[in-house]
Structure formats: structure tokens, C-alpha cells
Enzyme design. Sequence first.
Site, mmCIF file in Angstrom:
data_model
loop_
_atom_site.group_PDB
_atom_site.id
_atom_site.type_symbol
_atom_site.label_atom_id
_atom_site.label_comp_id
_atom_site.label_asym_id
_atom_site.label_seq_id
_atom_site.Cartn_x
_atom_site.Cartn_y
_atom_site.Cartn_z
ATOM 1 N N TYR A 159 5.999 8.000 5.752
ATOM 2 C CA TYR A 159 6.096 8.091 7.210
ATOM 3 C C TYR A 159 6.004 9.555 7.620
ATOM 4 C CZ TYR A 159 7.542 3.238 7.689
ATOM 5 O OH TYR A 159 7.561 1.875 7.691
ATOM 6 N N TYR A 193 6.064 1.219 -0.061
ATOM 7 C CA TYR A 193 6.832 2.428 -0.384
ATOM 8 C C TYR A 193 8.231 2.067 -0.826
ATOM 9 C CZ TYR A 193 8.626 1.570 4.287
ATOM 10 O OH TYR A 193 9.177 0.974 5.382
ATOM 11 N N ARG A 214 9.312 -1.701 -0.710
ATOM 12 C CA ARG A 214 8.947 -2.567 0.408
ATOM 13 C C ARG A 214 7.444 -2.791 0.332
ATOM 14 N NH1 ARG A 214 10.403 -3.065 6.021
ATOM 15 N NH2 ARG A 214 10.423 -5.175 5.160
ATOM 16 N N HIS A 217 3.339 -2.527 5.155
ATOM 17 C CA HIS A 217 3.507 -3.217 6.440
ATOM 18 C C HIS A 217 3.232 -2.285 7.599
ATOM 19 C CE1 HIS A 217 7.440 -1.546 5.315
ATOM 20 N NE2 HIS A 217 7.544 -1.237 6.590
ATOM 21 N N HIS A 219 4.803 -1.741 11.327
ATOM 22 C CA HIS A 219 5.872 -2.115 12.265
ATOM 23 C C HIS A 219 5.280 -2.273 13.666
ATOM 24 C CE1 HIS A 219 9.364 -1.315 9.679
ATOM 25 N NE2 HIS A 219 8.680 -0.305 9.188
#
Length: 301
Positions: A159, A193, A214, A217, A219
Site C-alpha cells: 500500500y 500481501y 491476504r 484484493h 477495497h
Amino acid sequence: MQDLDVNQITDAAIAQMANTPDPRMREIMDAAIRHLHDFAREVKLKPEEWLQGIAFMTAVGQMCTPYRQEFILLSDVLGLSRLVNVMHDASGREPEGTEASLLGPFFREAAPVVPLGGTIAHHAKGPEVMMFGQVVDAAGKPVPHAWIDAWQTDAEGLYDLQANNPEVMDMRGRVQCDEQGRYHVRTLKPLGYSIPMDGPVGTMVKLQNRHGMRPAHIHILVSAPGYRELVTALYLGDDPNIDSDTVFGVSSSLVVTPATGMADSPAPAMPSIRYDFALSRDDEGGGGRVGSDPSKLVPAG
Ligand code: BEZ
Ligand code: FE
């Protein structure tokens, strides 16, 4: 003077709290004491084990900073965030509404506004994906001019907040749908990640032989006046950890697979994801969810 045995201690503790004026607090604490005591009796908890538990929770608290919320992470890996969110979702979402998923700790307010057809990849590079579809209500009627916030990792699984300069926003953006509720926006194919593993929660996850990953994806937060805010995520079906998300966020209705040659894609040559988001009417004026205001609670990565 009471001589309390292993069962009477529970009744005594509950009796002392019986005058709690707030009825909901009384209900929650009453149940918490009963279940905690039952748990200790079931596993025959030893004093040195309970001290270890206290040391663990102390370490979780000490790991928290304005930018990192280790307790939310603990709630996530224990499945409690998912449980609380699913109960909340079921209590207000119309059956046709899109399922919710975890907000996670990387949401940021005021992401850059991106025009329809623009990209949320302002700096990062990687394979591109077109995301498109429509925002509708539970009856399938278009919701005009809904806002969609999208945020995700870059093609390296990071991120923006985990980058060298977290001040720079990237891989996130806000798109406003047209009058038919339609949207299309370009992004990069996200990568799965690891949750932050350098704290006590990560240590626990490793001791449990869990991978801590995870699945990839994107969000999504969808909002429109008069509708319940939808916090969800789209999960990439080809991720190796799609069936073993460490924080239990995946539901089958949220799994997508980018495909080329989609006739209705605004860019059929580009791998595309079509997803229509169905909003439920806001009858109860919203409501909190676990981690609902995490904009300042960011794992350091
Ligand atoms: C996330 O999806 O960003 C996330 C959710 C829970 C824990 C860590 C990360
Ligand atoms: Fe995430």
C-alpha cells in the site's frame, strides 16, 4: 464473608455488576464474565498461562501507535472482526445487496478524484486491469452519481502507506458514477500481501503455523445519499491464498477473475472485471463496523 468455589465465583462477579445503569453494558459484561470463566474452567487455565496471556495483551497494547492498531489486527486474525461485521451486515443489508468485507487498516479519506475511465495508479507500474459496472439498488434500479472509493496494493503487494514516503497517495482514488450509476476505472492487478508480522499478533500467527497472507484484493467503498454505505472488497480468484485468508474477509460472491475480450468492457483488449454493486436503503442511519475509522490507524508494514 463468602467461601467461593470455582462456580460460585462467576455468580459473585456478575452479582457485583448487577447495578450497572447502562443495560447494554450490563448485558455485555454479564455474558463476557460467564464465557471468560467457562473458558478458564474448560482449559483449566494455570496461573503461569494467564500471566503469559496478560503479557501478550500488554505487548499488543504497547505495539499500538496513532499509525498502527495491533488490537484491530488481533480481532481480525481471530475472526472476530468478520463475525461482528457479518452480524451487522445481516441486520441491515437487503438480501440482494452486495456483501460487505473488511475495511482493513489502509483506508484514507480524501483520495484523489479520478474521472470516469481514468486510473488510480498515479505512480505505480504493473499489468493494467479495467474495472467497470453499475451501482444499483436492491431492486436493480440504477443509483445515479454514487461515489466509489477504490484502494489496493500495487503490483508488488504494498500500500502507498507502506512506501518510503507515505504522504504520497497512490493506488487509491474516488470515481463518481454517471447518471445511470455506471462506472469504469483503470487500475493495476493487485498482489496478495502479508498482514504486519513484526508485532505480537504476527508472532502468534507464526506460532500457529499460519501463512499470514491476504489474497489479492481491491477495497471498495460505495456511498450515495439515502443508501447504507457499502464497505467491501473484490478478491482475485487466481490467488493461491483465496481459500485461506488470514483475516477471513473472502466470500464467494466477491471473487472475480479479470478476463479479456469482454464485449461490454469499455476496453475489451484489457483484462477487465465487471462488478455491479447493489446498495441497501439506509433505514437505520448507518452504524459502525469494526475498524470503521481507521484513517489514522495504519500498520507500519
Ligand atoms: C487489509 O485488507 O488491508 C487488511 C485487513 C485486515 C488486516 C490487515 C490488512
Ligand atoms: Fe487490503
